[in-house]
Scaffold this active site. Sequence first.
Site, PDB file in Angstrom:
ATOM      1  N   LYS A 269       8.346  57.454 -40.690  1.00 15.71           N
ATOM      2  CA  LYS A 269       7.838  56.177 -40.151  1.00 15.71           C
ATOM      3  C   LYS A 269       8.600  54.988 -40.748  1.00 15.71           C
ATOM      4  O   LYS A 269       9.032  54.090 -40.036  1.00 15.71           O
ATOM      5  CB  LYS A 269       6.329  56.019 -40.437  1.00 15.71           C
ATOM      6  CG  LYS A 269       5.465  57.150 -39.894  1.00 15.71           C
ATOM      7  CD  LYS A 269       3.989  56.932 -40.185  1.00 15.71           C
ATOM      8  CE  LYS A 269       3.594  56.941 -41.657  1.00 15.71           C
ATOM      9  NZ  LYS A 269       3.820  58.220 -42.350  1.00 15.71           N
TER      10      LYS A 269
ATOM     11  N   ARG B 286      12.784  63.134 -52.268  1.00 20.13           N
ATOM     12  CA  ARG B 286      12.650  61.705 -52.594  1.00 20.13           C
ATOM     13  C   ARG B 286      12.120  61.523 -54.016  1.00 20.13           C
ATOM     14  O   ARG B 286      12.522  60.588 -54.716  1.00 20.13           O
ATOM     15  CB  ARG B 286      11.702  61.020 -51.597  1.00 20.13           C
ATOM     16  CG  ARG B 286      11.542  59.528 -51.900  1.00 20.13           C
ATOM     17  CD  ARG B 286      10.814  58.788 -50.798  1.00 20.13           C
ATOM     18  NE  ARG B 286       9.415  59.165 -50.708  1.00 20.13           N
ATOM     19  CZ  ARG B 286       8.591  58.742 -49.760  1.00 20.13           C
ATOM     20  NH1 ARG B 286       9.024  57.949 -48.811  1.00 20.13           N
ATOM     21  NH2 ARG B 286       7.335  59.119 -49.746  1.00 20.13           N
TER      22      ARG B 286
ATOM     23  N   ARG C 210       8.255  58.221 -56.714  1.00 24.37           N
ATOM     24  CA  ARG C 210       6.996  57.626 -56.236  1.00 24.37           C
ATOM     25  C   ARG C 210       5.825  58.430 -56.774  1.00 24.37           C
ATOM     26  O   ARG C 210       5.850  59.663 -56.727  1.00 24.37           O
ATOM     27  CB  ARG C 210       7.003  57.628 -54.695  1.00 24.37           C
ATOM     28  CG  ARG C 210       6.509  56.336 -54.110  1.00 24.37           C
ATOM     29  CD  ARG C 210       6.678  56.331 -52.621  1.00 24.37           C
ATOM     30  NE  ARG C 210       5.497  56.810 -51.923  1.00 24.37           N
ATOM     31  CZ  ARG C 210       5.286  56.674 -50.623  1.00 24.37           C
ATOM     32  NH1 ARG C 210       6.189  56.086 -49.882  1.00 24.37           N
ATOM     33  NH2 ARG C 210       4.194  57.138 -50.057  1.00 24.37           N
TER      34      ARG C 210
ATOM     35  N   ARG D 215      -2.163  64.596 -49.074  1.00 24.33           N
ATOM     36  CA  ARG D 215      -1.852  63.542 -48.089  1.00 24.33           C
ATOM     37  C   ARG D 215      -1.746  64.141 -46.680  1.00 24.33           C
ATOM     38  O   ARG D 215      -2.198  63.534 -45.709  1.00 24.33           O
ATOM     39  CB  ARG D 215      -0.539  62.831 -48.469  1.00 24.33           C
ATOM     40  CG  ARG D 215      -0.707  61.888 -49.667  1.00 24.33           C
ATOM     41  CD  ARG D 215       0.608  61.602 -50.367  1.00 24.33           C
ATOM     42  NE  ARG D 215       1.588  60.908 -49.559  1.00 24.33           N
ATOM     43  CZ  ARG D 215       2.891  60.871 -49.853  1.00 24.33           C
ATOM     44  NH1 ARG D 215       3.368  61.500 -50.919  1.00 24.33           N
ATOM     45  NH2 ARG D 215       3.710  60.210 -49.078  1.00 24.33           N
TER      46      ARG D 215
END
Length: 188
Positions: A13, A128, A134, A145
């Site tokens: 996204k 990532r 993160r 999630r």
Amino acid sequence: MRIVLLGAPGSGKGTQGEKLVARFGIPKVSTGDALRAAVNEGTALGKRAKAAMDAGELVANEIVIDIVDERLQQPDARKGFILDGFPRNTAQAETLDGMLQRMGSGGITHALHLHVNDEEIVSRLLERAKIEGRADDKEDVIRNRIAVYNAETAPLIAYYKAQGVAHTVDGMGSLEEIFERLAAVLTA
Ligand code: AP5
């Protein structure tokens, strides 16, 4: 164009949203980016949101609704916008519809759903994690999630189908291939 990007965590996204901004010249509003900025700045809002974000749960509706409401009232959003990560449940989608009605701007024109399989998602986000670190890119949190997405957000595909604006796009492949699929829907 008033666009909503739907898709599981890691479906692309944010990445595709940036490319759409460059092609179509309308701003992107990411509730995830706004919340991470608030957490990093240590604001009261960030402190309220942090525990839910670290666990991969949704933060309270009123927090994200306020962020979006304020942002959509900025002059640059009058010509259209791309929402990345909002709405994430039916209550948020209904509130957004009400917000747009109050602003007199017309409803959502495209709800673009990026479809990516779970193993690809886990692999992208673990990759990532090595680069960006993160806080929610840990395998157990990623899987939560995905579960939260399936339970809370996936029903929005039917919500926007009922409005005649939902499009599912294959989110597997190169960034360019996926972008051209999205652009084809938007220019059809
Ligand atoms: P948010 O920031 O929205 O995170 P997310 O939905 O989990 O999405 P991601 O940013 O992880 O993925 P993405 O789909 O944007 O993919 P990306 O392009 O980054 O939300 C984080 C948290 O904030 C939530 O868990 C919640 O707590 C809270 N929150 C946010 N909004 C909320 C709301 N409305 N209500 C309540 N709570 C809310 O790509 C991912 C990775 O894959 C990147 O490294 C990218 O380089 C790579 N990649 C992308 N495309 C490809 C490709 N085609 N091939 C290979 N790699 C690719």
